[in-house]
Write an enzyme that holds these catalytic residues in place. Structure first.
Site, PDB file in Angstrom:
ATOM      1  N   GLY A  15       0.768  -1.243   0.000  1.00 23.23           N
ATOM      2  CA  GLY A  15       0.000   0.000   0.000  1.00 23.23           C
ATOM      3  C   GLY A  15       0.796   1.289   0.000  1.00 23.23           C
ATOM      4  O   GLY A  15       0.314   2.321  -0.460  1.00 23.23           O
TER       5      GLY A  15
ATOM      6  N   ASP B 230      -4.254   1.636  11.159  1.00 19.74           N
ATOM      7  CA  ASP B 230      -5.622   1.460  11.649  1.00 19.74           C
ATOM      8  C   ASP B 230      -5.546   0.884  13.067  1.00 19.74           C
ATOM      9  O   ASP B 230      -5.292   1.604  14.023  1.00 19.74           O
ATOM     10  CB  ASP B 230      -6.361   0.541  10.664  1.00 19.74           C
ATOM     11  CG  ASP B 230      -7.838   0.402  10.974  1.00 19.74           C
ATOM     12  OD1 ASP B 230      -8.366   1.231  11.707  1.00 19.74           O
ATOM     13  OD2 ASP B 230      -8.463  -0.555  10.465  1.00 19.74           O
TER      14      ASP B 230
ATOM     15  N   GLY C 246      -3.226  -0.921  14.146  1.00 21.63           N
ATOM     16  CA  GLY C 246      -1.841  -0.665  14.537  1.00 21.63           C
ATOM     17  C   GLY C 246      -0.989  -1.911  14.692  1.00 21.63           C
ATOM     18  O   GLY C 246       0.209  -1.825  14.932  1.00 21.63           O
TER      19      GLY C 246
ATOM     20  N   LYS D  73      -5.763   6.364  11.318  1.00 16.11           N
ATOM     21  CA  LYS D  73      -7.149   6.139  11.739  1.00 16.11           C
ATOM     22  C   LYS D  73      -7.117   5.610  13.166  1.00 16.11           C
ATOM     23  O   LYS D  73      -7.143   4.399  13.390  1.00 16.11           O
ATOM     24  CB  LYS D  73      -7.816   5.106  10.810  1.00 16.11           C
ATOM     25  CG  LYS D  73      -7.816   5.519   9.344  1.00 16.11           C
ATOM     26  CD  LYS D  73      -8.838   4.750   8.528  1.00 16.11           C
ATOM     27  CE  LYS D  73      -8.649   3.267   8.562  1.00 16.11           C
ATOM     28  NZ  LYS D  73      -9.583   2.559   7.649  1.00 16.11           N
TER      29      LYS D  73
ATOM     30  N   ASP E  34      -5.824  -0.382  -1.631  1.00 18.25           N
ATOM     31  CA  ASP E  34      -6.660  -1.226  -2.486  1.00 18.25           C
ATOM     32  C   ASP E  34      -7.987  -1.618  -1.846  1.00 18.25           C
ATOM     33  O   ASP E  34      -8.173  -1.573  -0.632  1.00 18.25           O
ATOM     34  CB  ASP E  34      -5.910  -2.511  -2.833  1.00 18.25           C
ATOM     35  CG  ASP E  34      -5.833  -3.467  -1.632  1.00 18.25           C
ATOM     36  OD1 ASP E  34      -5.368  -3.033  -0.563  1.00 18.25           O
ATOM     37  OD2 ASP E  34      -6.265  -4.630  -1.770  1.00 18.25           O
TER      38      ASP E  34
ATOM     39  N   ARG F  21      -5.541   0.667  -6.504  1.00 15.18           N
ATOM     40  CA  ARG F  21      -4.257   1.246  -6.092  1.00 15.18           C
ATOM     41  C   ARG F  21      -3.820   2.328  -7.076  1.00 15.18           C
ATOM     42  O   ARG F  21      -3.095   3.257  -6.724  1.00 15.18           O
ATOM     43  CB  ARG F  21      -3.169   0.169  -6.042  1.00 15.18           C
ATOM     44  CG  ARG F  21      -3.407  -0.932  -5.007  1.00 15.18           C
ATOM     45  CD  ARG F  21      -2.135  -1.753  -4.825  1.00 15.18           C
ATOM     46  NE  ARG F  21      -2.354  -3.024  -4.166  1.00 15.18           N
ATOM     47  CZ  ARG F  21      -2.407  -3.183  -2.831  1.00 15.18           C
ATOM     48  NH1 ARG F  21      -2.273  -2.161  -2.035  1.00 15.18           N
ATOM     49  NH2 ARG F  21      -2.598  -4.381  -2.314  1.00 15.18           N
TER      50      ARG F  21
HETATM   51  P1  5GP Z   1      -3.484  -2.166  10.952  1.00 19.11           P
HETATM   52  O1  5GP Z   1      -4.942  -2.369  11.273  1.00 19.11           O
HETATM   53  O2  5GP Z   1      -2.623  -3.308  11.384  1.00 19.11           O
HETATM   54  O3  5GP Z   1      -3.005  -0.830  11.466  1.00 19.11           O
HETATM   55  O4  5GP Z   1      -3.406  -2.071   9.370  1.00 19.11           O
HETATM   56  C1  5GP Z   1      -3.278  -3.215   8.622  1.00 19.11           C
HETATM   57  C2  5GP Z   1      -3.466  -2.972   7.155  1.00 19.11           C
HETATM   58  O5  5GP Z   1      -4.846  -2.871   6.875  1.00 19.11           O
HETATM   59  C3  5GP Z   1      -2.870  -1.715   6.567  1.00 19.11           C
HETATM   60  O6  5GP Z   1      -1.517  -1.838   6.298  1.00 19.11           O
HETATM   61  C4  5GP Z   1      -3.658  -1.627   5.283  1.00 19.11           C
HETATM   62  O7  5GP Z   1      -3.113  -2.507   4.327  1.00 19.11           O
HETATM   63  C5  5GP Z   1      -5.015  -2.141   5.703  1.00 19.11           C
HETATM   64  N1  5GP Z   1      -5.928  -1.030   5.940  1.00 19.11           N
HETATM   65  C6  5GP Z   1      -6.284  -0.457   7.106  1.00 19.11           C
HETATM   66  N2  5GP Z   1      -7.172   0.536   6.898  1.00 19.11           N
HETATM   67  C7  5GP Z   1      -7.363   0.589   5.554  1.00 19.11           C
HETATM   68  C8  5GP Z   1      -8.161   1.409   4.700  1.00 19.11           C
HETATM   69  O8  5GP Z   1      -8.904   2.315   5.110  1.00 19.11           O
HETATM   70  N3  5GP Z   1      -8.094   1.156   3.359  1.00 19.11           N
HETATM   71  C9  5GP Z   1      -7.308   0.170   2.826  1.00 19.11           C
HETATM   72  N4  5GP Z   1      -7.322   0.021   1.505  1.00 19.11           N
HETATM   73  N5  5GP Z   1      -6.547  -0.610   3.600  1.00 19.11           N
HETATM   74  C10 5GP Z   1      -6.575  -0.407   4.954  1.00 19.11           C
HETATM   75 MG    MG Z   2      -5.119  -4.065   1.382  1.00 21.85          MG
END
Ligand code: 5GP
Ligand code: MG
Length: 187
Positions: A53, A113, A115, A141, A169, A175
């Site tokens: 991403g 998100d 994290g 977020k 994506d 993307r």
């Molecule tokens: P985490 O929840 O571990 O912080 O994020 C994990 C992954 O979820 C991110 O690296 C990203 O690939 C995906 N992700 C989280 N929020 C979004 C979003 O709003 N849109 C997209 N396309 N992917 C997200």
């Molecule tokens: Mg993704």
């Protein structure tokens, strides 16, 4: 500019609402690059980007830097056993290929998100004993955050909406969309 034709026909394009234009995304990124150029003036930084991403953000960010030396490398994580309830864990599909010991490191993310992925990446990078380790994320977020982390550089803080475009994506599509959209009906 209607770019939603970059999705297959079975994606309902009216579900996507514009959030940032390509120009706004460039301004947000310029702002981050200016802060980084100032903070690391005259030094070198290893930019470690998390695939896939962050590829568009990384490419924009490093081209906007001034007066710093940039090393670039990638880590690709795969989440294992991830469901809505359980966040599972990660395996490393593609690991570091440069030496970051005693280097300033910036971990480059497109969005943070919950994290968990950044937390895992941070721990991976810390094993190499970098001189410093900070996080730069285009979007934050924080609403669903489950781990404690404070990114030093944040482009924009967003509400808990799924966003698509500019490297991010939806089922591997979108993307290549230049603007950022959010889903009208998040799941
Ligand atoms: P985490 O929840 O571990 O912080 O994020 C994990 C992954 O979820 C991110 O690296 C990203 O690939 C995906 N992700 C989280 N929020 C979004 C979003 O709003 N849109 C997209 N396309 N992917 C997200
Ligand atoms: Mg993704």
């Amino acid at each position: 500019m209607n770019e939603l034709n970059k999705f297959p026909h079975n994606f309902e394009s009216e579900q996507f609402l514009p959030l940032f234009t390509p120009q706004e995304l460039q301004e947000i990124t310029q702002n981050l690059a200016d802060q980084i150029s100032k903070d690391y003036a005259g030094q070198s930084i290893a930019f470690i980007a998390s695939l896939k991403g962050s590829m568009i953000f990384l490419a924009d960010l490093v081209r906007k830097l001034n007066g710093v030396k940039a090393y670039i490398d990638f880590i690709h994580l795969q989440s294992v056993g991830r469901t809505k309830e359980s966040l599972g864990s990660f395996s490393i599909l593609n690991d570091l290929s440069i030496d970051i010991t005693n280097h300033h490191v910036l971990l480059v993310k497109e969005v943070i998100d919950v994290g968990r992925s950044v937390d895992f990446l941070k721990k991976r990078l810390q094993l190499e004993n970098p001189k410093s380790l900070e996080i730069v994320t285009l979007f934050d977020k924080p609403q669903k955050r489950k781990v404690e982390l404070t990114p030093k550089y944040i482009g924009k803080t967003l509400p808990d909406h799924f966003v698509v475009g500019h490297g991010l994506d939806l089922d591997q599509f979108g993307r290549n969309i230049q603007g950022l959209y959010h889903l009208k009906y998040p799941n």
